[in-house]
Scaffold this active site. Structure first.
Site, PDB file in Angstrom:
ATOM      1  N   LYS A  59     -38.128 -11.888 -34.699  1.00 57.87           N
ATOM      2  CA  LYS A  59     -38.106 -10.647 -35.474  1.00 57.87           C
ATOM      3  C   LYS A  59     -37.506 -10.879 -36.866  1.00 57.87           C
ATOM      4  O   LYS A  59     -36.727 -11.794 -37.093  1.00 57.87           O
ATOM      5  CB  LYS A  59     -37.337  -9.563 -34.733  1.00 57.87           C
ATOM      6  CG  LYS A  59     -38.013  -9.060 -33.447  1.00 57.87           C
ATOM      7  CD  LYS A  59     -39.239  -8.225 -33.752  1.00 57.87           C
ATOM      8  CE  LYS A  59     -39.967  -7.750 -32.508  1.00 57.87           C
ATOM      9  NZ  LYS A  59     -39.235  -6.714 -31.763  1.00 57.87           N
ATOM     10  N   ARG A  75     -38.693 -10.390 -23.682  1.00 51.87           N
ATOM     11  CA  ARG A  75     -40.071 -10.501 -24.176  1.00 51.87           C
ATOM     12  C   ARG A  75     -40.088 -11.567 -25.271  1.00 51.87           C
ATOM     13  O   ARG A  75     -39.473 -11.393 -26.325  1.00 51.87           O
ATOM     14  CB  ARG A  75     -40.548  -9.146 -24.697  1.00 51.87           C
ATOM     15  CG  ARG A  75     -42.004  -9.103 -25.138  1.00 51.87           C
ATOM     16  CD  ARG A  75     -42.382  -7.681 -25.550  1.00 51.87           C
ATOM     17  NE  ARG A  75     -43.779  -7.590 -25.956  1.00 51.87           N
ATOM     18  CZ  ARG A  75     -44.211  -7.804 -27.205  1.00 51.87           C
ATOM     19  NH1 ARG A  75     -43.330  -8.098 -28.164  1.00 51.87           N
ATOM     20  NH2 ARG A  75     -45.496  -7.714 -27.501  1.00 51.87           N
TER      21      ARG A  75
END
Length: 286
Positions: free
Chosen positions: A232, A266
Site C-alpha cells: 500500500k 490479504r
C-alpha cells in the site's frame, strides 16, 4: 540453537497451514489465514495488467496455492485511488473465463466486488466468499444475496476521501455498526462475517498507522479481522518506494496486525509472508 519449525509447539489458535476443512472455511476458529490477491484488471495499483489474461491469472492462482495461500481473492475492477469504474457486464466478462477454473483448485475463492450481480455470478461459478469494500453499504442487494447464499462476507471500512480531522477508530466503529445493522436485517448470520479496517482506503498516512496500532479495538465486535496492507501507498510515504519494492514494509505491517488481533492477511507475496510468519512463530515458541 536450530529451531525445527515443523515440530515446534504451536501457539494456541495459531496456524498458517491450509484449511483442510475445504471450500467453506470457518473464520471463527481462531486460525491465521493467508489470502492471495489476484487482480484480473489492467489498472490495479501494484499488478495491473500482470494477470489480466486468463493463462497468466490461472498460473498465478496455481503458484499462490503452492506457496500456501488459504484463500484466493479475485477482483475484476481496480479500487486504487482515482480508479475508473467498470460496468457489471465488463466485470463479469473479465471473470467469466477464469473463476470456475480457479474454483477447481479446491481453495476457497473470494470475489472482490461492490456489485451484487457480479457477486452472484461469481458464486454460481464456484466462489464462496464475498469481499465488499463498502461493507454492504453501496449495493442494497449485496446483503440479501449473502443471506440467501449463506456465504461468508468481508465487510471493509471505506471512505470517499480522507479527512485528517476525524477520529478514524471511532468513525470506523460507527461504520461497522451500520454494516452489522444491514447484515442483521437481511438475515446474514454473524458467524459468516469478517471485518476489514480498509488500510489505504480514505485514510491519511497517520490514520493508517493509527488503525494498524489499534486493531485490537475492533475485537469488541467479536468478529474475525482481516488486514490488507500489501504494497500500500502508506509504506511508500514512510520509505520512498514503488509498489513492488514494499515487501519488507508489508511484512512489518502485517506482523504488527497479527499481534494486534488480525487473523486473515490479504497479500500479494504469499510465500514471503508465510516465511515471515513461520519465523515469527518459531521465535514465539522457542
Amino acid at each position: 540453537m536450530a529451531v525445527n519449525v515443523c515440530k515446534a509447539k504451536r501457539v494456541e489458535n495459531f496456524s498458517i497451514y491450509p484449511d483442510k476443512a475445504g471450500m467453506d472455511p470457518n473464520f471463527n476458529d481462531g486460525r491465521l489465514r493467508l489470502m492471495g490477491i489476484l487482480n484480473v484488471t489492467p489498472d490495479s495499483f501494484s499488478d495491473g495488467g500482470k494477470h489480466f489474461h486468463e493463462a497468466d491469472a490461472f498460473e498465478a492462482a496455481q503458484r499462490m496455492k503452492g506457496e500456501g495461500a488459504d484463500i484466493l481473492d479475485i477482483g475484476a475492477e481496480s479500487t486504487r485511488p482515482g480508479f475508473t469504474p467498470v460496468s457489471v457486464d465488463e466485470e463479469i466478462s473479465r471473470l467469466k473465463p477464469l473463476i470456475s477454473k480457479i474454483a477447481d483448485l479446491k481453495l476457497p475463492v473470494s470475489i472482490d466486488t461492490t456489485k451484487a450481480r457480479v457477486a452472484a455470478f461469481a458464486i454460481e461459478q464456484g466462489a464462496g466468499i464475498i469481499n465488499d469494500i463498502w461493507g454492504l453499504q453501496k449495493d442494497n442487494e449485496m446483503a440479501r444475496l449473502a443471506a440467501v447464499k449463506d456465504v461468508p462476507v468481508i465487510l471493509m471500512h471505506n471512505r470517499a476521501e480522507a479527512d485528517d480531522k476525524i477520529d478514524i477508530m471511532a468513525e470506523m466503529q460507527q461504520f461497522f455498526m451500520r454494516s452489522l445493522e444491514i447484515s442483521d436485517a437481511a438475515g446474514v448470520k454473524r458467524g459468516r462475517l469478517v471485518i476489514d479496517p480498509g488500510i489505504g482506503f480514505g485514510k491519511t498516512l497517520e490514520q493508517n498507522l493509527v488503525v494498524l496500532k489499534n486493531i485490537a479495538l475492533l475485537k469488541r465486535f467479536n468478529i474475525p479481522i482481516l488486514v490488507g496492507a500489501s504494497r500500500k501507498s502508506f509504506i511508500g510515504k514512510i520509505v520512498e518506494s514503488a509498489p513492488q519494492q514494499r515487501l519488507a514494509g508489508t511484512i512489518a505491517a502485517h506482523l504488527a496486525a497479527v499481534k494486534n488481533g488480525a487473523s486473515i492477511l490479504r497479500v500479494h507475496d504469499v510465500a514471503d509472508m508465510k516465511q515471515a510468519l513461520l519465523v515469527d512463530e518459531a521465535i514465539q515458541n522457542a
